[in-house]
Design an enzyme around this catalytic site. Structure first.
Site, mmCIF file in Angstrom:
data_model
loop_
_atom_site.group_PDB
_atom_site.id
_atom_site.type_symbol
_atom_site.label_atom_id
_atom_site.label_comp_id
_atom_site.label_asym_id
_atom_site.label_seq_id
_atom_site.Cartn_x
_atom_site.Cartn_y
_atom_site.Cartn_z
ATOM 1 N N LYS A 32 5.843 8.960 23.352
ATOM 2 C CA LYS A 32 7.054 8.985 24.637
ATOM 3 C C LYS A 32 6.764 8.560 25.627
ATOM 4 O O LYS A 32 7.384 7.000 25.774
ATOM 5 C CB LYS A 32 6.796 10.843 24.997
ATOM 6 C CG LYS A 32 8.438 10.737 24.287
ATOM 7 C CD LYS A 32 8.481 12.790 24.799
ATOM 8 C CE LYS A 32 9.173 13.623 24.024
ATOM 9 N NZ LYS A 32 9.386 14.925 24.473
ATOM 10 N N ASP B 183 3.222 13.559 19.961
ATOM 11 C CA ASP B 183 5.113 13.619 20.469
ATOM 12 C C ASP B 183 4.712 12.403 22.297
ATOM 13 O O ASP B 183 5.464 11.884 22.262
ATOM 14 C CB ASP B 183 5.931 15.154 20.805
ATOM 15 C CG ASP B 183 7.266 15.083 21.685
ATOM 16 O OD1 ASP B 183 7.813 14.397 20.802
ATOM 17 O OD2 ASP B 183 7.018 15.338 22.346
ATOM 18 N N VAL C 101 19.954 20.194 18.901
ATOM 19 C CA VAL C 101 19.984 19.054 19.625
ATOM 20 C C VAL C 101 21.604 19.031 18.978
ATOM 21 O O VAL C 101 22.342 18.481 19.511
ATOM 22 C CB VAL C 101 19.357 17.783 20.035
ATOM 23 C CG1 VAL C 101 20.154 17.025 20.291
ATOM 24 C CG2 VAL C 101 18.013 18.507 19.878
ATOM 25 N N GLY D 191 13.892 26.784 20.799
ATOM 26 C CA GLY D 191 14.099 25.311 20.305
ATOM 27 C C GLY D 191 13.705 24.149 21.038
ATOM 28 O O GLY D 191 14.482 23.514 20.990
ATOM 29 N N GLY E 258 15.191 21.265 24.847
ATOM 30 C CA GLY E 258 15.739 21.942 24.661
ATOM 31 C C GLY E 258 17.252 22.072 24.542
ATOM 32 O O GLY E 258 17.818 20.612 24.425
ATOM 33 N N GLU F 218 9.457 20.920 18.044
ATOM 34 C CA GLU F 218 9.517 20.024 16.581
ATOM 35 C C GLU F 218 9.584 21.119 15.416
ATOM 36 O O GLU F 218 9.109 22.190 15.298
ATOM 37 C CB GLU F 218 8.454 19.032 16.517
ATOM 38 C CG GLU F 218 8.250 17.865 17.711
ATOM 39 C CD GLU F 218 9.505 16.928 18.288
ATOM 40 O OE1 GLU F 218 10.330 16.673 17.112
ATOM 41 O OE2 GLU F 218 10.218 17.516 19.010
ATOM 42 N N GLY G 215 13.362 14.752 27.428
ATOM 43 C CA GLY G 215 15.279 15.328 27.316
ATOM 44 C C GLY G 215 16.504 14.622 28.357
ATOM 45 O O GLY G 215 16.224 13.498 28.894
ATOM 46 N N ILE H 146 15.520 13.574 31.686
ATOM 47 C CA ILE H 146 15.244 12.709 32.559
ATOM 48 C C ILE H 146 15.376 11.622 32.181
ATOM 49 O O ILE H 146 15.457 10.787 31.481
ATOM 50 C CB ILE H 146 14.068 12.986 32.966
ATOM 51 C CG1 ILE H 146 13.326 14.582 33.141
ATOM 52 C CG2 ILE H 146 13.611 12.324 34.263
ATOM 53 C CD1 ILE H 146 12.145 14.535 33.296
ATOM 54 N N ARG I 126 22.107 18.036 6.251
ATOM 55 C CA ARG I 126 20.989 18.209 4.347
ATOM 56 C C ARG I 126 21.076 18.806 4.035
ATOM 57 O O ARG I 126 21.545 18.809 2.423
ATOM 58 C CB ARG I 126 19.773 18.167 4.655
ATOM 59 C CG ARG I 126 18.823 18.257 3.980
ATOM 60 C CD ARG I 126 17.152 17.911 4.662
ATOM 61 N NE ARG I 126 17.120 18.631 5.356
ATOM 62 C CZ ARG I 126 16.147 19.081 6.463
ATOM 63 N NH1 ARG I 126 15.127 18.059 6.090
ATOM 64 N NH2 ARG I 126 15.747 19.872 7.050
HETATM 65 N N1 HSE Z 1 9.555 19.023 21.111
HETATM 66 C C1 HSE Z 1 9.845 17.924 22.355
HETATM 67 C C2 HSE Z 1 9.089 18.882 23.295
HETATM 68 C C3 HSE Z 1 11.317 17.971 22.347
HETATM 69 O O1 HSE Z 1 8.945 19.727 23.378
HETATM 70 O O2 HSE Z 1 9.320 18.147 24.379
HETATM 71 C C4 HSE Z 1 11.721 16.996 23.768
HETATM 72 O O3 HSE Z 1 11.604 15.683 22.076
#
Ligand code: HSE
Length: 401
Positions: free
Chosen positions: A200, A196, A18, A182, A298, A185, A129, A131, A42
């Protein structure tokens, strides 16, 4: 509008999928009044696409740099992200973050910090993402008509489910592909086990309803144990399986939140949300349903969302958390009855779940499945145990709230 004086001079943390995409998006956005001044990484030995002098490894090279007025934090580690965000805001810099885990886990502290420091914290990229869901919940849905937010909030698991359903690719291959693209996570168990999506929906509940809900109070399960039997069952009955997060207003002023695979019918908006796309259905009094759709994972879609927060800062935009300020936010409840499909291997697996009623029971030589009614509270009680078992649970609908 001339906002030359409000140029965003950015200190960027993280140059992964990202971070690097954001740099590309900023460079290619002619109107963006923003510039990346320094990037903190890092690993200084990794080959990078920018000149070496752009990079540093010390946090304070950004925090203490008076030229930088905006910190953009795009790292994986939620603990380190929190430190960066706190230091930056206390140093008078505003912050754009995409770290869902940090935001969902430390929301209270971050609200306080915004008030005390006067610095803004924006994070539209943390959910769905590309939206613009958070800013819409803040600004357009700034009244108390909202009844529910339901959606596919995790692109990786949706990508995996699409591959398994449409191309009969197996789970492990589909997950590998999601990682290569990509979407996933760094620790993909966060995607496939539902964490995840849970982070959200916690963030969306704050902006949609003003409610603060902690992870401990919410039932979630993921797709990591889905198998061919579940896909066959869904196909035979005309369903698709999607990992769904839902925040539903119930009992006048209560809020039920959960994340669970759903057997989705063709009539539902999210039925056709495939691959890494996300889809969010907003339901309210008087307007019924609305649907937002777009790429949820993505580099470029997420980078575009981060850019939107950066340009919002050129107008000094900040979240007001209006629902918290002006309304009485609904408090969390798990007193909701769901219809679920439960596929399991051993007879004793059924005893774990406190079904109120079982309406169908099927046995084969290799597995069993039931369809029945169960309370969200009963599921929450066995959440961690259930998530460690090789069983698969999906809901079809909320029966009664
Ligand atoms: N790993 C997350 C997904 C990335 O697949 O939605 C976007 O938040």
């Amino acid at each position: 509008m001339n906002h030359t004086n409000n140029k965003q001079k950015i200190g960027l943390f993280g140059f992964g999928v990202v971070g690097e995409s954001l740099h590309h998006v900023i460079t290619n956005s002619r109107a963006a009044n923003a510039e990346v001044v320094k990037v903190c990484i890092r690993d200084p030995h990794k080959k990078r696409s920018l000149p070496a002098e752009m990079f540093c490894t010390e946090k304070n090279e950004i925090i203490d740099n008076p030229e930088i007025n905006l910190v953009v934090e795009l790292i994986d580690d939620a603990g380190k992200a929190l430190e960066i965000v706190k230091d930056a805001m206390q140093a008078g810099k505003s912050v754009v973050s995409g770290n869902k885990k940090m935001l969902a886990t430390h929301m209270e502290e971050l609200l306080e910090l915004q008030e005390q420091s006067g610095s803004a914290l924006l994070y539209d990229a943390s959910a769905c993402g590309s939206i613009p869901v958070i800013r819409n919940l803040e600004e357009y849905y700034d009244n108390d008509l909202l009844l529910s937010i339901t959606g596919i909030l995790n692109g990786s698991s949706n990508y995996i489910l699409s591959r398994m359903f449409n191309e009969e690719v197996d789970f492990a291959q589909a997950l590998d592909r999601a990682r290569e693209m990509g979407f996933a996570e760094a620790d993909p168990s966060l995607d496939i086990e539902g964490h995840d999506a849970l982070y959200k929906i916690i963030i969306l509940a704050m902006h949609g309803f003003g409610s603060r809900v902690s992870k401990d109070e919410i039932f979630f399960s993921g797709i990591s144990h889905i198998g061919p039997a579940d896909i066959r069952f869904a196909r035979e009955r005309g369903y698709r399986i999607k990992l769904v997060a839902q925040a539903q207003k119930v009992h006048h002023n209560k809020l039920a939140l959960f994340v669970m695979p759903k057997l989705v019918t063709r009539a539902e908006y999210i039925y056709n949300v495939e691959d890494e796309y996300n889809g969010v259905v907003i339901e309210g009094e008087f307007y019924e349903k609305q649907f937002m759709f777009g790429k949820g994972a993505g580099g470029f879609p997420t980078g575009s969302s981060v850019l939107s927060d950066i340009t919002a800062r050129t107008h000094n935009y900040r979240y007001e958390y209006k629902k918290r300020k002006y309304f009485s936010p609904p408090s969390p409840t798990n007193d909701v009855l769901l219809e679920v499909y439960y596929r399991y291997r051993f007879t004793e697996d059924l005893l774990l779940l406190d079904f109120e009623e079982i309406t169908e029971h099927h046995s084969t030589r290799d597995y069993f499945y039931v369809i029945g009614h169960i309370r969200l509270g009963a599921l929450l009680q066995v959440r961690d145990k259930l998530n460690n078992m090789k069983v698969f649970l999906a809901f079809t609908r909320i029966m009664q709230a």
